[in-house]
Design a protein around this motif. Structure first.
Motif, PDB file in Angstrom:
ATOM      1  N   ARG A  50      -1.704  -0.474   8.593  1.00 22.42           N
ATOM      2  CA  ARG A  50      -2.529  -1.674   8.678  1.00 22.42           C
ATOM      3  C   ARG A  50      -2.363  -2.571   7.467  1.00 22.42           C
ATOM      4  NH1 ARG A  50      -8.441   0.195  11.089  1.00 22.42           N
ATOM      5  NH2 ARG A  50      -7.659   1.269  12.953  1.00 22.42           N
ATOM      6  N   THR A  51      -2.111  -1.984   6.329  1.00 23.75           N
ATOM      7  CA  THR A  51      -1.952  -2.771   5.109  1.00 23.75           C
ATOM      8  C   THR A  51      -0.555  -3.358   4.952  1.00 23.75           C
ATOM      9  OG1 THR A  51      -1.374  -0.783   3.844  1.00 23.75           O
ATOM     10  CG2 THR A  51      -3.699  -1.400   3.945  1.00 23.75           C
ATOM     11  N   GLY A  52       0.381  -2.976   5.808  1.00 25.64           N
ATOM     12  CA  GLY A  52       1.761  -3.455   5.690  1.00 25.64           C
ATOM     13  C   GLY A  52       2.610  -2.645   4.740  1.00 25.64           C
ATOM     14  N   THR A  53       2.056  -1.645   4.075  1.00 24.12           N
ATOM     15  CA  THR A  53       2.812  -0.757   3.193  1.00 24.12           C
ATOM     16  C   THR A  53       2.329   0.672   3.420  1.00 24.12           C
ATOM     17  OG1 THR A  53       1.233  -1.025   1.360  1.00 24.12           O
ATOM     18  CG2 THR A  53       3.127  -2.522   1.418  1.00 24.12           C
ATOM     19  N   PHE A  54       3.232   1.610   3.189  1.00 23.12           N
ATOM     20  CA  PHE A  54       2.861   3.013   3.326  1.00 23.12           C
ATOM     21  C   PHE A  54       3.771   3.857   2.453  1.00 23.12           C
ATOM     22  CE2 PHE A  54       3.267   7.204   5.371  1.00 23.12           C
ATOM     23  CZ  PHE A  54       1.943   7.606   5.310  1.00 23.12           C
ATOM     24  N   SER A  55       3.171   4.706   1.638  1.00 26.40           N
ATOM     25  CA  SER A  55       3.876   5.657   0.786  1.00 26.40           C
ATOM     26  C   SER A  55       4.944   4.934  -0.045  1.00 26.40           C
ATOM     27  CB  SER A  55       4.490   6.775   1.630  1.00 26.40           C
ATOM     28  OG  SER A  55       4.925   7.834   0.821  1.00 26.40           O
ATOM     29  N   SER A  56       5.975   5.653  -0.451  1.00 27.48           N
ATOM     30  CA  SER A  56       7.022   5.078  -1.303  1.00 27.48           C
ATOM     31  C   SER A  56       8.294   5.889  -1.151  1.00 27.48           C
ATOM     32  CB  SER A  56       6.580   5.076  -2.770  1.00 27.48           C
ATOM     33  OG  SER A  56       7.628   4.632  -3.614  1.00 27.48           O
ATOM     34  N   ARG A  57       9.430   5.226  -1.387  1.00 29.45           N
ATOM     35  CA  ARG A  57      10.731   5.902  -1.314  1.00 29.45           C
ATOM     36  C   ARG A  57      11.337   6.124  -2.703  1.00 29.45           C
ATOM     37  NH1 ARG A  57      12.151   2.892   3.793  1.00 29.45           N
ATOM     38  NH2 ARG A  57      11.961   4.466   5.436  1.00 29.45           N
ATOM     39  N   MET A  58      10.564   5.966  -3.741  1.00 32.77           N
ATOM     40  CA  MET A  58      11.072   6.203  -5.091  1.00 32.77           C
ATOM     41  C   MET A  58      11.292   7.700  -5.302  1.00 32.77           C
ATOM     42  SD  MET A  58      11.412   3.241  -6.550  1.00 32.77           S
ATOM     43  CE  MET A  58      11.396   3.478  -8.309  1.00 32.77           C
ATOM     44  N   VAL A  59      12.510   8.050  -5.698  1.00 33.23           N
ATOM     45  CA  VAL A  59      12.907   9.450  -5.861  1.00 33.23           C
ATOM     46  C   VAL A  59      12.913   9.797  -7.344  1.00 33.23           C
ATOM     47  CG1 VAL A  59      14.716  11.145  -5.417  1.00 33.23           C
ATOM     48  CG2 VAL A  59      14.297   9.325  -3.769  1.00 33.23           C
ATOM     49  N   ASN A  62       5.527   1.051  -6.294  1.00 32.85           N
ATOM     50  CA  ASN A  62       6.656   0.646  -5.449  1.00 32.85           C
ATOM     51  C   ASN A  62       6.429   1.129  -4.016  1.00 32.85           C
ATOM     52  OD1 ASN A  62       8.926  -0.334  -7.528  1.00 32.85           O
ATOM     53  ND2 ASN A  62       7.872   1.436  -8.398  1.00 32.85           N
ATOM     54  N   PRO A  63       5.447   0.568  -3.298  1.00 31.49           N
ATOM     55  CA  PRO A  63       5.198   1.005  -1.916  1.00 31.49           C
ATOM     56  C   PRO A  63       6.306   0.544  -0.977  1.00 31.49           C
ATOM     57  CG  PRO A  63       3.820  -0.877  -2.451  1.00 31.49           C
ATOM     58  CD  PRO A  63       4.526  -0.493  -3.731  1.00 31.49           C
ATOM     59  N   THR A  64       6.411   1.239   0.141  1.00 27.69           N
ATOM     60  CA  THR A  64       7.426   0.922   1.141  1.00 27.69           C
ATOM     61  C   THR A  64       6.849  -0.024   2.191  1.00 27.69           C
ATOM     62  OG1 THR A  64       8.486   3.069   0.866  1.00 27.69           O
ATOM     63  CG2 THR A  64       8.964   1.882   2.897  1.00 27.69           C
ATOM     64  N   PRO A  65       7.469  -1.182   2.446  1.00 22.30           N
ATOM     65  CA  PRO A  65       6.987  -2.060   3.522  1.00 22.30           C
ATOM     66  C   PRO A  65       7.093  -1.345   4.866  1.00 22.30           C
ATOM     67  CG  PRO A  65       8.554  -3.202   2.092  1.00 22.30           C
ATOM     68  CD  PRO A  65       8.617  -1.755   1.728  1.00 22.30           C
ATOM     69  N   SER A  66       6.032  -1.412   5.655  1.00 21.30           N
ATOM     70  CA  SER A  66       6.022  -0.687   6.930  1.00 21.30           C
ATOM     71  C   SER A  66       5.151  -1.427   7.934  1.00 21.30           C
ATOM     72  CB  SER A  66       5.502   0.739   6.728  1.00 21.30           C
ATOM     73  OG  SER A  66       5.396   1.412   7.966  1.00 21.30           O
ATOM     74  N   LYS A  67       5.659  -1.542   9.153  1.00 17.93           N
ATOM     75  CA  LYS A  67       4.882  -2.113  10.245  1.00 17.93           C
ATOM     76  C   LYS A  67       3.991  -1.069  10.911  1.00 17.93           C
ATOM     77  CE  LYS A  67       8.205  -5.745  11.378  1.00 17.93           C
ATOM     78  NZ  LYS A  67       9.063  -6.347  12.409  1.00 17.93           N
ATOM     79  N   GLU A  77      10.688  -5.247   6.834  1.00 15.90           N
ATOM     80  CA  GLU A  77      11.035  -3.863   6.535  1.00 15.90           C
ATOM     81  C   GLU A  77      12.469  -3.762   6.019  1.00 15.90           C
ATOM     82  OE1 GLU A  77       8.463  -0.900   9.262  1.00 15.90           O
ATOM     83  OE2 GLU A  77      10.088  -1.919  10.321  1.00 15.90           O
ATOM     84  N   ASP A  78      12.784  -2.610   5.427  1.00 15.62           N
ATOM     85  CA  ASP A  78      14.143  -2.345   4.970  1.00 15.62           C
ATOM     86  C   ASP A  78      15.090  -2.274   6.167  1.00 15.62           C
ATOM     87  OD1 ASP A  78      13.288  -2.255   2.371  1.00 15.62           O
ATOM     88  OD2 ASP A  78      13.003  -0.081   2.355  1.00 15.62           O
ATOM     89  N   ALA A  79      16.374  -2.468   5.873  1.00 13.60           N
ATOM     90  CA  ALA A  79      17.375  -2.441   6.952  1.00 13.60           C
ATOM     91  C   ALA A  79      17.418  -1.082   7.637  1.00 13.60           C
ATOM     92  CB  ALA A  79      18.746  -2.803   6.383  1.00 13.60           C
ATOM     93  N   VAL A  80      17.213  -0.012   6.883  1.00 13.07           N
ATOM     94  CA  VAL A  80      17.264   1.325   7.490  1.00 13.07           C
ATOM     95  C   VAL A  80      16.082   1.535   8.418  1.00 13.07           C
ATOM     96  CG1 VAL A  80      16.004   2.448   5.596  1.00 13.07           C
ATOM     97  CG2 VAL A  80      17.624   3.761   6.969  1.00 13.07           C
TER      98      VAL A  80
END
Length: 656
Positions: A366-375, A358-363, A108-111
């Motif tokens: 189930r797929t390991g990605t969810f939504s996106s943070r692209m603005v 550009n999906p967001t990595p997320s724990k 995941e991202d640092a944030v």
């Protein structure tokens, strides 16, 4: 004094002295537990969070730990395995080496890692009107609020929950078992399942049933947003981006290079900080632009951005939608407003494509990605004719509908059109029932079919934006921006000449005047320059990483910052070019010739030396006074001619 303990075994009271050691309390606690593992024994003054292992509090008294009469402590521990189960437990222990579930090994991202380590509770101070307890106690009026508390969001005018506050609402961290439960979120999917789970009919489009077809869709406002705030690191970033539009009047597009950080204005918030705008190849028009997606330089830019002093990435994109007014060209048309539109249907569909890519990595998925943070950021006109930034995202429903090929843009920018169902084999498309809710003229909530079209506002998520009060951008300059042919052309010759002007070849590691090193460091601190040097084949991949780390260093005025760059082979190669292209000092300056100041720079230095020798020979033979009287200064190039001819020896123009 009495100390109260609450654990999974029940509530207990223990009489102890304030000077008693913590080990006495632990001994009494162990009498009430069953097979408690002392290594995992932890106490806290809160029901959840702030747990401290008892083993870390050895030789501490209750009074020194702040435990007073009547305090309630919360106890957690893990049970030891019984001897009867210890032997067979070795077999499953060996099977724990099986591959982890997909979401458990996602980087995941640092944030995200930061917020997962926090409980996110909103602290509140003691209420002087309602709190009737002492300073060390707590009640309903002063206890911390959950990050998803609706009252707090309403009071502070926060429309959307942050992503991690939304996760906390779906799956509170109530116990250890919560961490091993199934992920709480899952990406929406409006496609027909192929093959059908029932397996009782041919695959779509030859057959369909209630088990494989998507359910009806009711459009509604998304309760959360992945990014809560867009922060531009400096006003100069926007000014330099607008420079091309101010000159040509053509619209521009750029990718936002930045990073994600915690945002303290929203509980468990996330903000995107923009440090640079990278402009891909594009063809601007007065009312739009032509852009190639995906752009071929994207992998290189993404890899390069990772090696900044603060790792960067592509956090979104920005484009202009500006039209000067006919009455005053210094003002812009106010075209995006409540009576018109904020984000057109075409722009919303484009934003959905970018977010899907550009999906967001997320724990938490189930797929390991969810939504996106692209603005999506837009530079558009305001009501008073100025230029402002608008920031948006599109909802998960919008991305799922675009992924299922269900919607398309319409002629009206504020309306999205639902496509027709198609059962052909090559372009099969199933369109379920789509509804949206609104309040009619009587104030009643009405549910209406979204076919054939619906307002684009149902797909939008608004993101706040702003600039820091004390800007501290990573990059200090932006001399020449890429892909602006005819406006700002990038070339290695210009870079080398500028390095020569800054006396870069004379600056060695650990030496050189401080002001020269500082001026050179600020010249290097340019994202566009670093990205351009990566295309010249003069800087190796490893040295590019060093170059970007130095360019994005927060301590550019420190002389030691640039020493790592000056020691690289690629920098020495650039310095060799800088020395070769530097203007050589000419002895012709003694006779009045000033190369580079009115004289054509293409004249070779050897010609100046020849003129100097002739002038010196004429002065020694005819006397100083006579040589001076025969000098004719060219009115065009200011060269001092010592011959008696009528034309200048340098520029060839008449001397009269």
């Amino acid at each position: 004094m009495l100390v109260r303990i609450r654990s999974k075994d029940g509530n207990f009271r223990f009489p102890l002295e304030p000077s008693a050691d913590i080990s006495e309390l632990v001994a009494k606690i162990l009498e009430t537990t069953t097979d408690a593992d002392t290594d995992t024994l932890a106490i806290s003054n809160q029901p959840r969070g702030n747990e401290t292992l008892v083993s870390a509090l050895k030789n501490r008294t209750l009074q020194s730990l702040g435990i007073n009469h009547g305090d309630l402590l919360f106890l957690t521990y893990q049970s030891r395995a019984s001897p009867s189960t210890s032997a067979p437990s070795a077999t499953p222990a060996q099977t724990n080496d099986t591959p982890k579930r997909p979401w458990e090994s996602v980087p995941e991202d640092a944030v995200d890692q930061y917020w997962r380590s926090k409980d996110g509770k909103i602290p509140r101070s003691r209420d002087s009107r309602f709190c009737k307890h002492g300073p060390n106690a707590m009640c309903d009026y002063c206890m911390p609020l959950e990050p998803y508390d609706p009252g707090y969001h309403t009071e502070h005018n926060i429309k959307h929950l942050s992503y991690h506050a939304y996760l906390s609402k779906l799956a509170p961290k109530t116990s250890v078992s919560a961490s091993v439960a199934l992920p709480p979120v899952e990406s929406l999917n409006y496609k027909v399942q192929v093959p059908c789970p029932s397996g009782q009919h041919p695959n779509w489009p030859n057959g369909i049933c209630t088990k494989c077809q998507p359910s009806a869709i009711t459009l509604q406002s998304q309760p959360f947003r992945m990014v809560d705030h867009l922060e531009i690191a400096s006003h100069d970033i926007i000014d330099r981006f607008l420079h091309a539009w101010r000159i040509t009047g053509l619209q521009r597009f750029g990718w936002l290079i930045g990073r994600y950080e915690p945002y303290d204005k929203v509980p468990m918030g996330v903000k995107a900080v923009v440090e640079a705008i990278h402009e891909p190849p594009q063809q601007g028009e007065l009312d739009g632009l032509v852009l190639g997606i995906p752009w071929e330089d994207e992998p290189r830019i993404r890899e390069l951005a990772k090696h900044a002093s603060s790792p960067l990435s592509i956090v979104g994109y920005i484009f202009t939608d500006l039209v000067p007014t006919e009455e005053d060209v210094s003002k812009t048309v106010y075209k995006r407003h409540p009576q018109s539109f904020y984000l057109s249907s075409l722009e919303a569909i484009f934003a959905a494509h970018v977010q899907l890519a550009n999906p967001t990595p997320s724990k938490s998925s189930r797929t390991g990605t969810f939504s996106s943070r692209m603005v999506t950021a837009i530079l558009t006109g305001t009501e008073d004719g100025a230029i402002d930034v608008r920031a948006y995202q599109v909802s998960e429903q919008a991305c799922a509908m675009v992924d299922a090929d269900m919607i398309e843009a319409s002629v009206d920018p504020g309306i999205v059109r639902v496509k027709e169902e198609d059962r052909t084999a090559d372009s099969a498309r199933y369109i379920p029932d789509v509804f949206f809710r609104f309040k009619n003229e009587y104030g009643l909530e009405v549910k209406q079919s979204a076919k054939p079209c619906f307002p684009v506002e149902y797909l939008m998520v608004t993101v706040s934006h702003g600039f820091p009060q004390e800007p501290q951008p990573l990059f200090q300059s932006a001399k020449s921006i890429e892909n602006r042919p005819g406006i700002e052309d990038q070339s290695i010759e210009k870079v080398v000449k500028e390095l020569s002007r800054l006396h870069a070849p004379d600056i060695l590691p650990g030496s050189g005047a401080s002001h020269q090193r500082s001026e050179l460091a600020h010249f290097i601190s340019d994202w566009h320059l670093v990205a351009f040097l990566g295309t010249t084949q003069l800087v190796s991949q490893e040295d590019m990483k060093t170059l970007l780390r130095v360019a994005s260093s927060p301590n550019l005025d420190d002389p030691s910052t640039t020493d790592a760059l000056f020691s690289t082979e690629s920098w020495q190669t650039l310095m060799t070019f800088a020395r070769e292209m530097a203007p050589a000092p000419s002895s012709g300056q003694t006779t009045g010739a000033k190369p580079g100041h009115g004289v054509d720079e293409d004249i070779p230095p050897e010609l100046f030396e020849e003129f100097a020798r002739e002038a010196a020979a004429g002065g020694s033979g005819g006397g100083g006074g006579q040589g001076a009287s025969n000098v004719k200064i060219c009115p065009h190039c200011t060269f001092e001619n010592t011959h008696g001819g009528s034309d200048c020896d340098v520029c060839g123009l008449p001397l009269q």
